[in-house]
Design a protein around this motif. Structure first.
Motif, PDB file in Angstrom:
ATOM      1  N   MET A 200       0.835  -1.208   0.000  1.00  0.00           N
ATOM      2  CA  MET A 200       0.000   0.000   0.000  1.00  0.00           C
ATOM      3  C   MET A 200       0.867   1.256   0.000  1.00  0.00           C
ATOM      4  O   MET A 200       1.846   1.332   0.740  1.00  0.00           O
ATOM      5  N   LYS A 201       0.452   2.233  -0.797  1.00  0.00           N
ATOM      6  CA  LYS A 201       1.089   3.547  -0.790  1.00  0.00           C
ATOM      7  C   LYS A 201      -0.018   4.566  -0.498  1.00  0.00           C
ATOM      8  O   LYS A 201      -0.860   4.836  -1.365  1.00  0.00           O
TER       9      LYS A 201
ATOM     10  N   ALA B  14      -5.448   4.649  -1.029  1.00  0.00           N
ATOM     11  CA  ALA B  14      -4.087   4.134  -1.211  1.00  0.00           C
ATOM     12  C   ALA B  14      -3.953   3.449  -2.554  1.00  0.00           C
ATOM     13  O   ALA B  14      -4.890   2.816  -3.040  1.00  0.00           O
ATOM     14  N   GLU B  15      -2.776   3.586  -3.136  1.00  0.00           N
ATOM     15  CA  GLU B  15      -2.433   2.817  -4.325  1.00  0.00           C
ATOM     16  C   GLU B  15      -1.942   1.457  -3.849  1.00  0.00           C
ATOM     17  O   GLU B  15      -1.046   1.367  -3.014  1.00  0.00           O
ATOM     18  N   CYS B  16      -2.563   0.418  -4.366  1.00  0.00           N
ATOM     19  CA  CYS B  16      -2.197  -0.946  -3.986  1.00  0.00           C
ATOM     20  C   CYS B  16      -1.638  -1.654  -5.206  1.00  0.00           C
ATOM     21  O   CYS B  16      -2.242  -1.628  -6.276  1.00  0.00           O
ATOM     22  N   SER B  17      -0.494  -2.267  -5.019  1.00  0.00           N
ATOM     23  CA  SER B  17       0.119  -3.006  -6.114  1.00  0.00           C
ATOM     24  C   SER B  17       0.539  -4.375  -5.608  1.00  0.00           C
ATOM     25  O   SER B  17       0.803  -4.566  -4.419  1.00  0.00           O
ATOM     26  N   GLY B  18       0.557  -5.324  -6.523  1.00  0.00           N
ATOM     27  CA  GLY B  18       0.909  -6.693  -6.166  1.00  0.00           C
ATOM     28  C   GLY B  18       0.769  -7.604  -7.365  1.00  0.00           C
ATOM     29  O   GLY B  18       0.804  -7.152  -8.516  1.00  0.00           O
ATOM     30  N   THR B  19       0.536  -8.871  -7.099  1.00  0.00           N
ATOM     31  CA  THR B  19       0.472  -9.877  -8.162  1.00  0.00           C
ATOM     32  C   THR B  19      -0.963 -10.193  -8.562  1.00  0.00           C
ATOM     33  O   THR B  19      -1.293 -11.333  -8.867  1.00  0.00           O
ATOM     34  N   PHE B  20      -1.827  -9.192  -8.556  1.00  0.00           N
ATOM     35  CA  PHE B  20      -3.221  -9.378  -8.936  1.00  0.00           C
ATOM     36  C   PHE B  20      -3.498  -8.659 -10.250  1.00  0.00           C
ATOM     37  O   PHE B  20      -2.806  -7.693 -10.588  1.00  0.00           O
ATOM     38  N   PRO B  21      -4.497  -9.114 -11.005  1.00  0.00           N
ATOM     39  CA  PRO B  21      -4.823  -8.475 -12.282  1.00  0.00           C
ATOM     40  C   PRO B  21      -5.175  -6.998 -12.090  1.00  0.00           C
ATOM     41  O   PRO B  21      -5.873  -6.645 -11.141  1.00  0.00           O
ATOM     42  N   GLY B  22      -4.678  -6.145 -12.963  1.00  0.00           N
ATOM     43  CA  GLY B  22      -4.991  -4.723 -12.914  1.00  0.00           C
ATOM     44  C   GLY B  22      -4.081  -3.917 -12.014  1.00  0.00           C
ATOM     45  O   GLY B  22      -4.269  -2.716 -11.855  1.00  0.00           O
ATOM     46  N   SER B  23      -3.092  -4.559 -11.395  1.00  0.00           N
ATOM     47  CA  SER B  23      -2.176  -3.863 -10.490  1.00  0.00           C
ATOM     48  C   SER B  23      -1.367  -2.827 -11.259  1.00  0.00           C
ATOM     49  O   SER B  23      -0.936  -3.099 -12.379  1.00  0.00           O
TER      50      SER B  23
ATOM     51  N   ILE C   2      -3.832  -0.576  -8.415  1.00  0.00           N
ATOM     52  CA  ILE C   2      -5.165   0.017  -8.365  1.00  0.00           C
ATOM     53  C   ILE C   2      -5.247   0.943  -7.155  1.00  0.00           C
ATOM     54  O   ILE C   2      -4.457   0.830  -6.217  1.00  0.00           O
ATOM     55  N   THR C   3      -6.199   1.863  -7.211  1.00  0.00           N
ATOM     56  CA  THR C   3      -6.439   2.744  -6.079  1.00  0.00           C
ATOM     57  C   THR C   3      -7.673   2.245  -5.351  1.00  0.00           C
ATOM     58  O   THR C   3      -8.720   2.025  -5.969  1.00  0.00           O
TER      59      THR C   3
END
Length: 107
Positions: A60-61, A76-85, A87-88
């Protein structure tokens, strides 16, 4: 951005994939709503976030924070190994006595 300690602790726990520290941010009887599912109590919340961490490796950012009494919203901007990463997402919290009582995650 000035975040309450419990939310700072939650973000730090998420970003280090520490499911125990994450769950410790919640009260014993807290409720989390995420991805159409309800998670009740600290033990269930810890199991949920542990599975989520293993599956998505999400970090999370924080982008924005607003509060109104015990209710608050962290964007928060969330990034990871999920489709669409990335995302806010919006994290809607109810906080009392320094612990999260309720969390609803929305897109």
């Amino acid at each position: 951005m000035n975040l309450p300690k419990v939310i700072t602790d939650l973000v730090n726990a998420q970003n280090s994939f520490d499911s125990t520290a994450y769950a410790d941010c919640f009260s014993e009887n807290a409720v989390v709503f995420d991805e159409g599912k309800t998670h009740n109590g600290r033990v269930d919340i810890q199991q949920w976030i542990d599975e989520s961490n293993k599956k998505y490796k999400s970090v999370m950012k924080p982008l924005q924070y607003a509060e109104n009494g015990t209710a608050s919203v962290l964007t928060a901007e969330c990034s990871g190994t999920f489709p669409g990463s990335p995302i806010t997402l919006q994290f809607h919290f109810d906080i009392a006595d320094g612990q999260i009582q309720h969390l609803k995650v929305t897109g």
